[in-house]
Write a protein that holds these residues in place. Structure first.
Motif, mmCIF file in Angstrom:
data_model
loop_
_atom_site.group_PDB
_atom_site.id
_atom_site.type_symbol
_atom_site.label_atom_id
_atom_site.label_comp_id
_atom_site.label_asym_id
_atom_site.label_seq_id
_atom_site.Cartn_x
_atom_site.Cartn_y
_atom_site.Cartn_z
ATOM 1 N N VAL A 111 42.523 39.412 39.435
ATOM 2 C CA VAL A 111 42.585 40.512 40.415
ATOM 3 C C VAL A 111 41.449 41.489 40.156
ATOM 4 C CG1 VAL A 111 43.927 42.500 41.222
ATOM 5 C CG2 VAL A 111 45.064 40.309 40.827
ATOM 6 N N ASP A 112 41.220 41.833 38.886
ATOM 7 C CA ASP A 112 40.141 42.768 38.550
ATOM 8 C C ASP A 112 38.775 42.199 38.939
ATOM 9 O OD1 ASP A 112 42.038 44.499 37.536
ATOM 10 O OD2 ASP A 112 41.646 43.977 35.436
ATOM 11 N N ALA A 113 38.575 40.897 38.716
ATOM 12 C CA ALA A 113 37.307 40.269 39.099
ATOM 13 C C ALA A 113 37.124 40.308 40.612
ATOM 14 C CB ALA A 113 37.253 38.829 38.587
ATOM 15 N N VAL A 114 38.169 39.992 41.350
ATOM 16 C CA VAL A 114 38.088 40.031 42.814
ATOM 17 C C VAL A 114 37.863 41.457 43.284
ATOM 18 C CG1 VAL A 114 39.372 39.638 44.959
ATOM 19 C CG2 VAL A 114 39.445 37.922 43.131
ATOM 20 N N ARG A 115 38.582 42.397 42.686
ATOM 21 C CA ARG A 115 38.408 43.809 43.058
ATOM 22 C C ARG A 115 36.973 44.256 42.770
ATOM 23 N NH1 ARG A 115 42.822 46.100 40.546
ATOM 24 N NH2 ARG A 115 44.133 45.607 42.319
ATOM 25 N N GLY A 116 36.400 43.805 41.660
ATOM 26 C CA GLY A 116 35.010 44.141 41.338
ATOM 27 C C GLY A 116 34.044 43.600 42.378
ATOM 28 N N PRO A 128 41.979 42.373 47.835
ATOM 29 C CA PRO A 128 41.748 41.735 46.529
ATOM 30 C C PRO A 128 42.978 41.042 45.936
ATOM 31 C CG PRO A 128 40.676 43.862 46.591
ATOM 32 C CD PRO A 128 41.502 43.757 47.838
ATOM 33 N N GLU A 129 44.144 41.688 45.997
ATOM 34 C CA GLU A 129 45.339 41.075 45.408
ATOM 35 C C GLU A 129 45.715 39.799 46.152
ATOM 36 O OE1 GLU A 129 45.103 44.327 46.142
ATOM 37 O OE2 GLU A 129 45.143 45.215 44.145
ATOM 38 N N LEU A 130 45.632 39.834 47.465
ATOM 39 C CA LEU A 130 45.966 38.651 48.255
ATOM 40 C C LEU A 130 44.982 37.512 47.967
ATOM 41 C CD1 LEU A 130 47.686 37.292 50.442
ATOM 42 C CD2 LEU A 130 46.141 38.293 52.131
ATOM 43 N N PHE A 131 43.712 37.830 47.888
ATOM 44 C CA PHE A 131 42.712 36.802 47.621
ATOM 45 C C PHE A 131 42.897 36.219 46.221
ATOM 46 C CE2 PHE A 131 38.190 35.434 46.816
ATOM 47 C CZ PHE A 131 38.207 34.394 47.727
#
Length: 182
Positions: A111-116, A128-131
């Motif tokens: 999640v942190d990587a996607v959010r970044g 981001p959480e869904l992805f």
């Protein structure tokens, strides 16, 4: 129901290379055996994913490497992942809550990587959480449909490569895609 419990215990015992009787020497019931198997898989995610992305600065590469390591951990624990899907409905409320808590914890680095990647402008407008959960489900799909992919000669790394091309690159902005496709 007893047959299902025995089959699960037999499956875990066979995977561990021990007898069913020996399992019950260390675990008092089927739920403890199942929780131990699930916790082991989640522990692999918790340990391996942060190590795989440590020191990677590019947000898109962090996402793809986190996803790839999730897939590799699933591959190493394919039978336990399938067992989890098959048997987790039999867990007590407390057992299920514990597993859900651990899953949220282990999904954190992805999640942190996607959010970044989202924060850096590399992702289209994707929650981001869904992805991250989409990527987690794709990783689990490797275990659930391994029979299909294996019959077609696909390795886990080839599966990752194809899913990255299909799913991750499709979620990137044009600028990010051109940067990583070079």
């Amino acid at each position: 129901m007893r047959t299902c419990a025995f089959e699960s215990s037999e499956f875990v015992a066979k995977s561990a290379g021990v007898s069913v009787g020996l399992l019950y020497k260390y675990f008092s019931d089927k739920e403890q055996i199942l929780l131990a198997a699930i916790t082991r898989v989640l522990g692999a995610f918790r340990d391996r994913v942060p190590q795989a992305i440590e020191g990677i600065d590019d947000p898109v590469v962090r996402v793809t490497e986190a996803f790839a390591e999730f897939c590799r951990a699933v591959d190493d624990h394919r039978h336990a992942v399938v067992l989890t899907y098959r048997e987790s409905r039999s867990l007590s409320r407390e057992g299920l809550a514990d597993i859900q808590r651990q899953e949220l914890e282990t999904l954190g680095p992805l999640v942190d990587a996607v959010r970044g990647a989202a924060d850096s402008g590399d992702l289209r407008e994707v929650p981001p959480e869904l992805f991250a959960y989409d990527l987690l489900v794709l990783a689990h799909t490797w275990a659930l449909k391994h029979w299909y992919f294996h019959a077609r000669g696909l390795s886990v790394d080839e599966y990752v490569e194809q899913q990255v091309r299909t799913v991750v690159l499709g979620a990137l902005t044009d600028a990010a895609r051109s940067r990583v496709e070079r």
